[in-house]
Design an enzyme around this catalytic site. Structure first.
Site, PDB file in Angstrom:
ATOM      1  N   ASP A   1       0.863  -1.180   0.000  1.00  0.00           N
ATOM      2  CA  ASP A   1       0.000   0.000   0.000  1.00  0.00           C
ATOM      3  C   ASP A   1       0.900   1.230   0.000  1.00  0.00           C
ATOM      4  O   ASP A   1       1.679   1.428   0.929  1.00  0.00           O
ATOM      5  CB  ASP A   1      -0.892  -0.005   1.249  1.00  0.00           C
TER       6      ASP A   1
ATOM      7  N   GLU B   1      -0.961  -1.257  -5.971  1.00  0.00           N
ATOM      8  CA  GLU B   1      -2.233  -0.747  -6.475  1.00  0.00           C
ATOM      9  C   GLU B   1      -1.914  -0.008  -7.777  1.00  0.00           C
ATOM     10  O   GLU B   1      -0.862   0.604  -7.926  1.00  0.00           O
ATOM     11  CB  GLU B   1      -2.899   0.193  -5.467  1.00  0.00           C
TER      12      GLU B   1
ATOM     13  N   ASP C   1      -3.325   1.022   6.921  1.00  0.00           N
ATOM     14  CA  ASP C   1      -2.542   0.757   5.708  1.00  0.00           C
ATOM     15  C   ASP C   1      -2.129  -0.709   5.614  1.00  0.00           C
ATOM     16  O   ASP C   1      -2.022  -1.266   4.524  1.00  0.00           O
ATOM     17  CB  ASP C   1      -1.297   1.654   5.672  1.00  0.00           C
TER      18      ASP C   1
END
Ligand code: ZN
Length: 390
Positions: free
Chosen positions: A184, A268, A368
């Site tokens: 993340d 991501e 996170d």
């Protein structure tokens, strides 16, 4: 075999520096002359000329302009190769029905490198021997691996560098401890891993950033065109380079560690097309103050500033993974990764200020860390589906 470039700072003497500057100026001149010839030929005959035809003229040029004898012949040939490449790229775009810009003349400040494509250089005893220039001192901060193919001398601001392009074997990997990791990317920290580990943002560049801000302030007070202003501009450029280099070093170290440890690295997908448009600011009718609009910290202006660093980090992991040959970097849709519970899968809406994920199922985690676990799970789900489909 992979091509890898090693870049080192050069420390030329005053004479060598003058020779480097002079060589670069001659190369730029030759580049523009070769371009001019091609442009004229194209204009009058509709055809270009080719590299060989231009290279065959080099001996004549050296007769008329004797100073060109003071430049290694392969360096001059490389200049003509660059012109050829500019034209090939141009014609390729014409054929693809794109609207290409015609190859352009190069200004003295833009033309910033020359190349020894095969010979004329050798590395020994902390110096690099450059034909027609001399033994230039360099800072060999790391070992050069593989076979050196080309040697490019580059000017950046007031500094000179040498870039050695080497053919290297794909890097061997150390054994991994886990096969996949979810990552993340963060705002206050660089990244959180699905293992719970945190990669902090590099702090050491803060000092340099402060100096930079101060130098830039000084710039506005100096008269345009003045000598002092020129000096300040150089200092600002130098500080910029320093901040950038420190940041890159940091990203290199971490991407190396990730690639050496994991087989699949899941990020991501932060490509702009995958992100929703920036949310409008909401204003409180009574007080006029701006209210939280529910937008993620990873959107809007914030995002564009952070993006550069994130993209670079992902890119570093990608090319290192490619070199290793046994590691893959995958990107997953970042939607809901911070809202879903990584334990039971229910959606737990959070505002941006909620830094802790607490779920009825009993799952208690840093926000996170929870997102990183979801990012990893998204990949595992996808690869499972792909395996079933095939
Ligand atoms: Zn839960």
């Amino acid at each position: 075999m992979a091509l890898k470039t090693f870049k080192f700072r050069l420390y030329p003497t005053k004479n060598q520096r003058e020779k480097l500057d002079w060589t670069l100026a001659r190369c730029c001149e030759l580049y523009n002359a070769a371009l001019q010839e091609r442009r004229e030929m194209y204009k009058y005959t509709g055809k270009g000329t080719n590299y060989n035809a231009q290279a065959n003229q080099l001996p004549q040029i050296k007769e008329i302009r004797e100073e060109y004898k003071d430049i290694h012949s392969q360096v001059l040939q490389d200049v003509l190769k660059r012109v050829e490449k500019a034209f090939k790229d141009f014609f390729r775009r014409v054929n693809n029905h794109e609207t290409p810009g015609f190859p352009r003349f190069q200004g003295r400040n833009h033309y910033d490198s020359f190349t020894y494509p095969q010979a004329g250089f050798s590395l020994k005893n902390g110096r690099i021997e450059l034909s027609k220039i001399g033994h230039v001192k360099l800072k060999l901060h790391r070992e050069v691996l593989g076979t050196v193919k080309t040697c490019t001398i580059k000017r950046e601001g007031q500094c000179w560098y040498v870039c050695l392009a080497c053919e290297v074997q794909a890097c061997p990997r150390t054994p991994y401890i886990d096969d996949a990791v979810g990552i993340d990317l963060g705002v206050s920290k660089l990244a959180t891993l699905s293992t719970g580990d945190v990669i902090e943002n590099p702090r050491h560049s803060r000092k340099a950033e402060k100096k930079l801000a101060k130098a830039q302030q000084g710039l506005s007070r100096k008269k345009r065109g003045s000598k002092r202003r020129k000096k300040v501009i150089q200092r600002v450029a130098k500080l910029h380079r320093k901040v950038r280099n420190q940041r890159q070093d940091y990203l290199h170290q971490w991407s190396r560690r990730l690639v050496n440890t994991y087989e699949t690295i899941v990020f991501e997908d932060i490509a702009p097309s995958n992100l929703s448009k920036r949310a409008k600011p909401k204003q409180d009718a009574e007080t006029g103050k701006y209210l939280p609009n529910g937008a993620s910290a990873k959107s809007g202006l914030n995002k564009s500033i952070l993006d550069a660093g994130w993209n670079q980090f992902i890119a570093f992991c990608q090319y290192k993974a490619e070199n290793a040959g046994t590691v893959q970097v995958v990107l997953v849709d970042p939607k809901y990764t911070s809202q879903v519970c990584s334990s039971c899968g229910t959606v737990r809406k959070k505002t941006l200020s909620e830094r802790w994920h607490s779920c009825e199922c009993g799952c208690e985690r840093d926000r996170d860390h929870n997102a990183a676990l979801n990012i990893k799970a998204l990949w595992l789900g996808r690869s499972h589906q792909e395996a079933q489909a095939s």
